[in-house]
Scaffold this motif. Structure first.
Motif, short mmCIF file in Angstrom:
data_model
loop_
_atom_site.label_atom_id
_atom_site.label_comp_id
_atom_site.label_asym_id
_atom_site.label_seq_id
_atom_site.Cartn_x
_atom_site.Cartn_y
_atom_site.Cartn_z
N ARG A 15 -28.39 -32.45 16.07
CA ARG A 15 -26.93 -32.40 16.00
C ARG A 15 -26.44 -33.07 14.72
O ARG A 15 -26.92 -34.15 14.34
CB ARG A 15 -26.31 -33.08 17.22
N LEU A 16 -25.47 -32.43 14.09
CA LEU A 16 -24.86 -32.93 12.86
C LEU A 16 -23.37 -33.14 13.08
O LEU A 16 -22.70 -32.29 13.66
CB LEU A 16 -25.05 -31.91 11.72
N LEU A 17 -22.85 -34.24 12.58
CA LEU A 17 -21.41 -34.48 12.54
C LEU A 17 -20.99 -34.61 11.08
O LEU A 17 -21.53 -35.44 10.35
CB LEU A 17 -21.03 -35.76 13.29
N VAL A 18 -20.04 -33.77 10.66
CA VAL A 18 -19.47 -33.85 9.32
C VAL A 18 -18.11 -34.51 9.42
O VAL A 18 -17.20 -33.98 10.07
CB VAL A 18 -19.34 -32.45 8.68
N GLY A 37 -30.32 -23.98 12.28
CA GLY A 37 -30.35 -24.07 13.73
C GLY A 37 -29.76 -25.33 14.32
O GLY A 37 -29.84 -25.54 15.54
N TRP A 38 -29.17 -26.17 13.49
CA TRP A 38 -28.57 -27.40 14.00
C TRP A 38 -27.26 -27.10 14.71
O TRP A 38 -26.56 -26.14 14.36
CB TRP A 38 -28.29 -28.37 12.85
N ASP A 91 -27.57 -36.68 15.46
CA ASP A 91 -28.77 -37.17 14.78
C ASP A 91 -28.46 -37.56 13.34
O ASP A 91 -29.03 -38.51 12.80
CB ASP A 91 -29.86 -36.10 14.80
N THR A 92 -27.57 -36.80 12.72
CA THR A 92 -27.19 -37.03 11.32
C THR A 92 -25.68 -36.99 11.20
O THR A 92 -25.02 -36.15 11.80
CB THR A 92 -27.81 -35.96 10.40
N ILE A 93 -25.15 -37.93 10.41
CA ILE A 93 -23.72 -37.96 10.09
C ILE A 93 -23.58 -37.86 8.59
O ILE A 93 -24.24 -38.59 7.83
CB ILE A 93 -23.07 -39.26 10.60
N VAL A 94 -22.73 -36.96 8.13
CA VAL A 94 -22.43 -36.82 6.71
C VAL A 94 -20.95 -37.08 6.52
O VAL A 94 -20.11 -36.37 7.07
CB VAL A 94 -22.80 -35.43 6.18
N CYS A 95 -20.61 -38.11 5.75
CA CYS A 95 -19.22 -38.48 5.51
C CYS A 95 -18.82 -38.01 4.12
O CYS A 95 -19.32 -38.52 3.11
CB CYS A 95 -19.04 -39.99 5.62
N GLY A 141 -31.35 -42.66 13.40
CA GLY A 141 -30.24 -41.85 12.93
C GLY A 141 -30.17 -41.87 11.42
O GLY A 141 -30.68 -42.79 10.76
N LEU A 142 -29.54 -40.84 10.86
CA LEU A 142 -29.35 -40.73 9.42
C LEU A 142 -27.85 -40.66 9.12
O LEU A 142 -27.14 -39.84 9.69
CB LEU A 142 -30.04 -39.47 8.87
N ILE A 143 -27.39 -41.54 8.23
CA ILE A 143 -26.01 -41.53 7.77
C ILE A 143 -26.01 -41.25 6.28
O ILE A 143 -26.68 -41.95 5.49
CB ILE A 143 -25.31 -42.87 8.04
#
Length: 256
Positions: A15-18, A37-38, A91-95, A141-143
């Motif tokens: 899962r990715l959150l932008v 596929g995320w 799993d990953t957040i991109v700000c 987690g990855l930020i």
């Protein structure tokens, strides 16, 4: 001819959150991850605009629903509630939140300067602090924080924006150091010039200007690339290294 892409195999565990889902880079990041596929989600102040980006990804990628969460990066008191509304942590957040602003106006308008500083530094830093803490509790987690080469050294043409990005880069460095011996990764991305709505009308050097898709690919590569600080075009590391190395008496005579 149809613009539909071949659907990809979904991976429900990724899962990715932008954060900043209305931006050109944010849209490109969401699209790149969806193509792999995320499950993608956006957070944005302008929910309507972010929803258009979300629906575009759903249509072109045959992706699962791309939820959009309302978030005003300046409303710091809302951050805990926002994180709770996400349910399971991504799993990953991109700000990619950012505000270029107008340098001459910022010199005379403290409210405008404050908006630039809070949007680029204070809000993102305080939100990522909370998210990193929750990642640590979970154990991984990855930020990814998108900063700017403008923060490497203050220049007359954009020093309010540059100062706010310098603060954000320093914050990400400290957060990375704090969690350096854990499975919580913190990465700083410095795109350089990017062809986006924010830079529309600027006379940017073509050879040094990346597309939002190029920035997104570099961010996607961080799933396997263990870098800590990434310049979209590697030449920017050299360019900014030279600029930062200039003695102050020489630097003051330059028109940058």
């Amino acid at each position: 001819m149809s613009n539909m892409h071949t659907p990809v195999v979904r991976d429900a565990g990724k899962r990715l959150l932008v954060i900043g889902g209305t931006s050109d880079i944010g849209r490109a990041v969401g699209d790149a991850y969806a193509a792999k596929g995320w499950r993608v989600a956006f957070a944005a102040r302008n929910v309507e605009a972010a929803t258009r980006n979300a629906e575009d990804i759903q249509t072109r990628r045959g992706a699962d629903q791309v939820p959009v969460y309302p978030l005003d990066i300046l409303e710091t008191g809302s951050f805990d509630g926002f994180i709770d509304s996400l349910g399971d942590l991504p799993d990953t957040i991109v700000c990619v939140v950012g505000m270029l602003g107008d340098q001459p106006r910022a010199q005379d308008d403290p409210d405008h300067a404050t908006a630039i500083m809070r949007t680029n530094f204070e809000g993102p830093a305080l939100l990522l602090e909370l998210l990193a803490g929750r990642f640590a509790t979970r154990g991984h987690g990855l930020i990814v924080g998108v900063s700017s080469v403008a923060g490497d050294r203050g220049r007359a043409s954009n020093y309010v924006y540059g100062a706010s990005k310098a603060g954000f880069s320093a914050y990400l460095s400290g957060l990375r150091n704090r969690f350096g011996q854990t499975d919580v990764r913190i990465v700083t991305v410095k795109p350089g010039f990017v062809d986006t709505a924010m830079t529309a009308g600027m006379n940017l050097p073509k050879a040094l200007t990346a597309s939002p898709e190029a920035v997104a690919q570099r961010i996607l590569d961080l799933q396997t690339n263990k870098a800590n600080v990434v310049y979209t075009f590697r030449v920017w590391r050299l360019i900014m290294g030279i600029i930062c190395a200039l003695p102050e008496p020489i630097f003051k005579r330059l028109k940058l």
